[in-house]
Scaffold this motif. Structure first.
Motif, PDB file in Angstrom:
ATOM      1  N   ARG A  95       0.839  -1.194   0.000  1.00 38.48           N
ATOM      2  CA  ARG A  95       0.000   0.000   0.000  1.00 38.48           C
ATOM      3  C   ARG A  95       0.876   1.246   0.000  1.00 38.48           C
ATOM      4  O   ARG A  95       2.041   1.202   0.370  1.00 38.48           O
ATOM      5  CB  ARG A  95      -0.943   0.005   1.199  1.00 38.48           C
ATOM      6  CG  ARG A  95      -0.242  -0.031   2.544  1.00 38.48           C
ATOM      7  CD  ARG A  95      -1.233  -0.168   3.687  1.00 38.48           C
ATOM      8  NE  ARG A  95      -0.568  -0.307   4.983  1.00 38.48           N
ATOM      9  CZ  ARG A  95      -0.194   0.704   5.738  1.00 38.48           C
ATOM     10  NH1 ARG A  95      -0.430   1.951   5.324  1.00 38.48           N
ATOM     11  NH2 ARG A  95       0.417   0.504   6.891  1.00 38.48           N
ATOM     12  N   GLY A  96       0.283   2.359  -0.404  1.00 38.15           N
ATOM     13  CA  GLY A  96       1.029   3.609  -0.419  1.00 38.15           C
ATOM     14  C   GLY A  96       0.383   4.631  -1.336  1.00 38.15           C
ATOM     15  O   GLY A  96      -0.631   4.378  -1.996  1.00 38.15           O
ATOM     16  N   LYS A 102       3.997   1.080  -6.231  1.00 40.55           N
ATOM     17  CA  LYS A 102       3.457  -0.189  -5.725  1.00 40.55           C
ATOM     18  C   LYS A 102       3.396  -1.238  -6.838  1.00 40.55           C
ATOM     19  O   LYS A 102       3.856  -2.368  -6.655  1.00 40.55           O
ATOM     20  CB  LYS A 102       2.059   0.054  -5.137  1.00 40.55           C
ATOM     21  CG  LYS A 102       2.007   1.103  -4.050  1.00 40.55           C
ATOM     22  CD  LYS A 102       0.609   1.308  -3.517  1.00 40.55           C
ATOM     23  CE  LYS A 102      -0.323   1.883  -4.577  1.00 40.55           C
ATOM     24  NZ  LYS A 102       0.035   3.258  -4.972  1.00 40.55           N
ATOM     25  N   ARG A 199      -4.022   1.766  -2.788  1.00 42.31           N
ATOM     26  CA  ARG A 199      -3.821   3.044  -2.093  1.00 42.31           C
ATOM     27  C   ARG A 199      -4.490   3.027  -0.728  1.00 42.31           C
ATOM     28  O   ARG A 199      -4.312   3.946   0.061  1.00 42.31           O
ATOM     29  CB  ARG A 199      -4.433   4.185  -2.921  1.00 42.31           C
ATOM     30  CG  ARG A 199      -3.784   4.398  -4.259  1.00 42.31           C
ATOM     31  CD  ARG A 199      -4.636   5.297  -5.133  1.00 42.31           C
ATOM     32  NE  ARG A 199      -5.884   4.645  -5.515  1.00 42.31           N
ATOM     33  CZ  ARG A 199      -6.830   5.204  -6.257  1.00 42.31           C
ATOM     34  NH1 ARG A 199      -6.676   6.444  -6.677  1.00 42.31           N
ATOM     35  NH2 ARG A 199      -7.922   4.546  -6.565  1.00 42.31           N
ATOM     36  N   ASP A 201      -5.867   1.476   3.075  1.00 41.81           N
ATOM     37  CA  ASP A 201      -5.597   0.596   4.210  1.00 41.81           C
ATOM     38  C   ASP A 201      -6.718  -0.436   4.230  1.00 41.81           C
ATOM     39  O   ASP A 201      -7.834  -0.138   4.668  1.00 41.81           O
ATOM     40  CB  ASP A 201      -5.610   1.377   5.533  1.00 41.81           C
ATOM     41  CG  ASP A 201      -4.418   2.301   5.643  1.00 41.81           C
ATOM     42  OD1 ASP A 201      -3.390   2.011   5.026  1.00 41.81           O
ATOM     43  OD2 ASP A 201      -4.534   3.318   6.350  1.00 41.81           O
ATOM     44  N   PRO A 205      -3.989  -0.027   9.721  1.00 40.50           N
ATOM     45  CA  PRO A 205      -2.999   0.885   9.158  1.00 40.50           C
ATOM     46  C   PRO A 205      -1.584   0.329   9.174  1.00 40.50           C
ATOM     47  O   PRO A 205      -0.754   0.737   8.372  1.00 40.50           O
ATOM     48  CB  PRO A 205      -3.119   2.122  10.052  1.00 40.50           C
ATOM     49  CG  PRO A 205      -4.493   2.056  10.629  1.00 40.50           C
ATOM     50  CD  PRO A 205      -4.783   0.597  10.786  1.00 40.50           C
ATOM     51  N   ASP A 206      -1.293  -0.607  10.091  1.00 43.59           N
ATOM     52  CA  ASP A 206       0.064  -1.133  10.200  1.00 43.59           C
ATOM     53  C   ASP A 206       0.231  -2.479   9.503  1.00 43.59           C
ATOM     54  O   ASP A 206       1.240  -3.151   9.663  1.00 43.59           O
ATOM     55  CB  ASP A 206       0.462  -1.272  11.671  1.00 43.59           C
ATOM     56  CG  ASP A 206      -0.476  -2.209  12.436  1.00 43.59           C
ATOM     57  OD1 ASP A 206      -1.560  -2.504  11.912  1.00 43.59           O
ATOM     58  OD2 ASP A 206      -0.112  -2.618  13.556  1.00 43.59           O
ATOM     59  N   CYS A 210       3.968  -0.998   3.702  1.00 40.51           N
ATOM     60  CA  CYS A 210       3.672   0.390   3.339  1.00 40.51           C
ATOM     61  C   CYS A 210       4.881   0.937   2.592  1.00 40.51           C
ATOM     62  O   CYS A 210       5.948   1.137   3.177  1.00 40.51           O
ATOM     63  CB  CYS A 210       3.381   1.225   4.588  1.00 40.51           C
ATOM     64  SG  CYS A 210       2.954   2.934   4.210  1.00 40.51           S
ATOM     65  N   ASP A 212       7.204   3.499   1.036  1.00 32.94           N
ATOM     66  CA  ASP A 212       7.483   4.913   1.277  1.00 32.94           C
ATOM     67  C   ASP A 212       8.116   5.529   0.036  1.00 32.94           C
ATOM     68  O   ASP A 212       8.429   4.855  -0.953  1.00 32.94           O
ATOM     69  CB  ASP A 212       8.418   5.053   2.477  1.00 32.94           C
ATOM     70  CG  ASP A 212       8.267   6.405   3.167  1.00 32.94           C
ATOM     71  OD1 ASP A 212       7.605   7.291   2.586  1.00 32.94           O
ATOM     72  OD2 ASP A 212       8.809   6.568   4.263  1.00 32.94           O
ATOM     73  N   SER A 348      -4.140   6.902   1.487  1.00 32.95           N
ATOM     74  CA  SER A 348      -2.719   7.282   1.473  1.00 32.95           C
ATOM     75  C   SER A 348      -2.498   8.705   0.970  1.00 32.95           C
ATOM     76  O   SER A 348      -1.413   9.036   0.498  1.00 32.95           O
ATOM     77  CB  SER A 348      -1.903   6.297   0.613  1.00 32.95           C
ATOM     78  OG  SER A 348      -2.023   4.988   1.102  1.00 32.95           O
ATOM     79  N   THR A 351      -0.587  11.352   5.826  1.00 33.36           N
ATOM     80  CA  THR A 351      -0.042  10.502   6.876  1.00 33.36           C
ATOM     81  C   THR A 351      -0.561  11.038   8.195  1.00 33.36           C
ATOM     82  O   THR A 351      -0.371  12.211   8.515  1.00 33.36           O
ATOM     83  CB  THR A 351       1.494  10.528   6.858  1.00 33.36           C
ATOM     84  OG1 THR A 351       1.950  10.053   5.581  1.00 33.36           O
ATOM     85  CG2 THR A 351       2.052   9.632   7.954  1.00 33.36           C
TER      86      THR A 351
END
Length: 730
Positions: A95-96, A102, A199, A201, A205-206, A210, A212, A348, A351
């Protein structure tokens, strides 16, 4: 032809029909559910548990012209998780932010591990229809006979059953928009590898990987590899926010136009909109940076229009660490605000932490470009009286109005309104409010950077407060451009020779900035103009008049004109006493009066005035206020002038203690207290004790103010005196 007609037709051709029961996707959206269907396939169809020859795939081509750097760690993480033991299918999520790479990461994983899978299949999964179509295409590839004998819906269900029966395959579900579109598929009993890019979640969220942004070095490497040029690569990469898609498009554009990275950077800063919407010749227009974010913004706006409006406002802030507690809307419940922020985070686009919001700088640029096309005309009036005249029914009164028309989008004005509310000018010099200033100052400066010269007229209070705060931090050089621009914009509105009296504080502010920077002629000119504006306004504008007198008197003292300064300081004290009594205003006026008396050698009088100034400020201000610190420093020097060393040392120690308590350890005004105490020790003959204190003062002021600042020069002079006492032969 109905399903029954097709079955009869197949039987008539000699094939035996078989019936199978399957679990399938019946609907999509947030309330997707699973239904049971009976499908009929010919006996010639490939059974779900049958094996196939390895090498079946539809994985897109990986363009070798696009450098793939900075993602080895992410690839290794995908590989490690894929090899871990799992109950059921291995489902991994990448995700991102849109454009972060991605799909590219998934593509490289698929190509790098091609030998580990007997089948690799790529499905664009941005809708229920595209998921079903991709599964049907898989069935048609595995059994070409299906293309003429089985409906696409039935083929998709068959593909799900086949995946449930076979191991060692890779299924990439790319660009998943809604988890409901793939949830029924993932609930099946599978033993393969599912790689999801999104894109959103999808769960927590974790969860998942993810992805970056690239770091500084790898971003510059991408641009250099694409163009063969390294000049301005790092700077352009920073401007593009280290977003891989933007880096690739910029590099391809430079190559195709035979341009340079520095030329692209210049265009990006002056007119970013067209570049964000442009793809290289032959590229997919849907992959333009502006376009991919436009699709995301549309999806969010359909769910919550306020969420997109909020994004357009924070596009004028600095991209990082926007405090959440300034985000509010009088018409929205806090729960609705939190829900909107959660929605943006799930796409996304931001943040989110418990305390802050951050947004990508390139997304900000795209949002600002869209907002500027809808700019409104805003009238800015010279005075409240002019605004009243503008509403008059009398034509001759309307003709007297002084006003300017400024074009600015509602989002920019809203950003300025928020910051003005949370950063009032009366709090700019208050140490208790400095934590708030530290959090919001970058966002005020970002807003100013985006505003044109005429748009600065929309934020006079915020500009004044920002300059005042920066001066309180000893950052006069950083404050000067804002004060100069505010004055220039005001002169355009009113005319340079017709500034109204209420602009005297702006002139005073700018005069003090130039005086602190050692430009005394310019400071004198500005202070004279401020005093002229206040002339005859003692009754109505006593505070502005007192400030103008103080600013001009301070400049005279720096020029050695102590008699002229004394006259102005005394008048300022009289006005302050008459209009406000024993208040902080009077304390400041008295403190400056004491400095003028000291310059004339009237030390006894200077000491009495310094003591009175400190007494008033301690009674009328919080203990940890910078005015108390200033008055303590002035009292220390006044006592030293009269050679009352023990009292001077006590005052100097108290001043240093207060400075270290009130100010940050790198605050330049801390060096003043240090230098004063060093002088006290020197006058007492304690040179060895004074030396390290004086050296610390010089190092601090050089680091924070520069070697040529007046405070630094004073500190260096004091240090030189101490060293000469220690080594008289030098």
């Amino acid at each position: 032809m109905t399903s029954n007609d097709r079955r009869q037709s197949i039987e008539a051709s000699g094939d035996r029909a078989i019936a199978a029961q399957h679990i399938g996707i019946a609907s999509s959206g947030d309330h997707a559910h699973i239904e049971q269907h009976v499908h009929h396939w010919p006996d010639s169809a490939l059974h779900p548990d049958a094996e196939i020859a390895p090498g079946v795939d539809n994985i897109p081509w990986a363009d070798p012209r696009h450098p793939f750097v900075g993602r080895e760690e992410a690839l290794a993480q995908l590989t490690a998780e894929a090899r871990a033991d799992h109950d059921g299918p291995t489902v991994q999520t990448i995700r991102g932010l849109a454009g972060v790479g991605k799909s590219t990461l998934a593509l490289h994983h698929a190509h790098r591990h091609r030998d580990q899978y007997m089948l690799r299949w790529w499905i664009t999964a941005d809708s229920p229809a595209s998921v079903a179509s991709g599964l049907a295409d898989l069935a048609f590839r595995l059994n070409p006979a299906f293309s003429t004998t089985v409906r696409s819906e039935d083929a998709a269900h068959w593909a799900i059953n086949w995946l449930s029966a076979q191991p060692d395959w890779l299924l990439v579900l790319d660009n998943v928009e809604d988890p409901a579109h793939i949830r029924p598929l993932l609930r099946q009993s599978m033993t393969g590898h599912v790689l999801v890019t999104t894109r959103r979640d999808l769960d927590r969220p974790d969860s998942g990987l993810c992805l970056d942004l690239l770091d500084d070095a790898h971003s510059a490497e991408v641009l250099t590899a694409l163009t063969g040029h390294s000049e301005a690569a790092a700077e352009l990469a920073h401007e593009l926010g280290h977003l891989p898609l933007a880096l690739q498009q910029a590099g391809a554009y430079v190559v195709q136009t035979r341009g340079t990275l520095s030329g692209y950077l210049e265009r990006l800063r002056t007119d970013p909109g067209p570049l964000h919407a442009t793809v290289p010749e032959g590229g997919d227009p849907e992959r333009a940076v502006a376009r991919i974010w436009h699709h995301t913004l549309q999806a969010v706006e359909e769910r919550d229009p306020w969420a997109v409006q909020f994004l357009r406002i924070i596009a004028y802030f600095a991209p990082d660490d926007i405090p959440r507690d300034i985000i509010r809307d009088e018409e929205l419940d806090p729960v609705d605000v939190d829900r909107a922020l959660s929605l943006l985070s799930s796409y996304s686009l931001i943040t989110l932490t418990p305390d802050t919001v951050s947004i990508h700088r390139l997304l900000q640029s795209v949002l600002r470009a869209g907002s500027s096309q809808e700019a409104d005309a805003v009238r800015v009036f010279a005075t409240p009286e002019d605004k009243a005249r503008a509403d008059s029914k009398l034509p001759w009164r309307r003709r007297q109005v002084r006003r300017a028309t400024v074009r600015a989008g509602a989002e920019m004005r809203a950003a300025g309104h928020v910051l003005t509310h949370f950063l009032p000018v009366e709090d700019a010099g208050d140490p208790m409010r400095w934590p708030r200033w530290r959090a919001l100052l970058p966002h005020a400066e970002a807003l100013f950077a985006q505003a044109r010269e005429d748009q600065w007229l929309l934020f006079p209070e915020l500009l004044t407060a920002t300059c005042t705060h920066l001066m309180s931090q000893g950052l006069d050089a950083r404050a000067r451009p804002y004060a100069e621009m505010l004055l220039k914009a005001s002169e355009r509105l009113y005319g340079p020779d017709h500034l109204p009296p209420h602009l005297a504080p702006v002139l005073n502010l700018l005069a003090m900035i130039h005086r602190n920077l050692g430009d005394y002629p310019r400071a004198n000119e500005l202070a004279q103009r401020a005093l002229a504006l206040c002339d005859g306004q003692d009754e109505r504008m006593w505070a502005e008049t007192s400030g103008a007198l103080t600013a001009l008197a301070t400049t005279y003292r720096n020029l050695g004109r102590f008699e002229d300064a004394l006259r102005l300081d005394w008048r300022s004290v009289q006005i302050s006493l008459a209009r406000s009594g024993y208040t902080p205003f009077t304390s400041v006026s008295l403190s400056n009066l004491g400095l003028s008396l000291r310059g004339l050698g009237r030390y006894e009088e200077a000491l009495k005035v310094a003591e009175q100034a400190l007494e008033i400020s301690r009674e009328t201000l919080p203990a940890d206020h910078v005015t108390n610190l200033t008055n303590l420093n002035n009292l220390t020097i006044a006592l030293l002038d009269l050679e009352r060393h023990e009292e001077a040392e006590r005052a100097g120690l108290h001043a240093l203690e207060a400075a270290e308590r009130i100010l940050d350890q790198d605050h330049p005004h801390l060096s003043v207290a240090l230098s004063n105490l060093a002088v006290v020790h020197t006058r007492s003959g304690r040179h060895e004790e004074a030396l390290p204190i004086a050296e610390r003062a010089v190092l601090l002021s050089v680091r924070t103010l520069g070697p040529d600042h007046p405070i630094t020069l004073t500190n260096v002079h004091n240090l030189a005196g101490i060293r000469s006492e220690l080594t008289p032969g030098l």
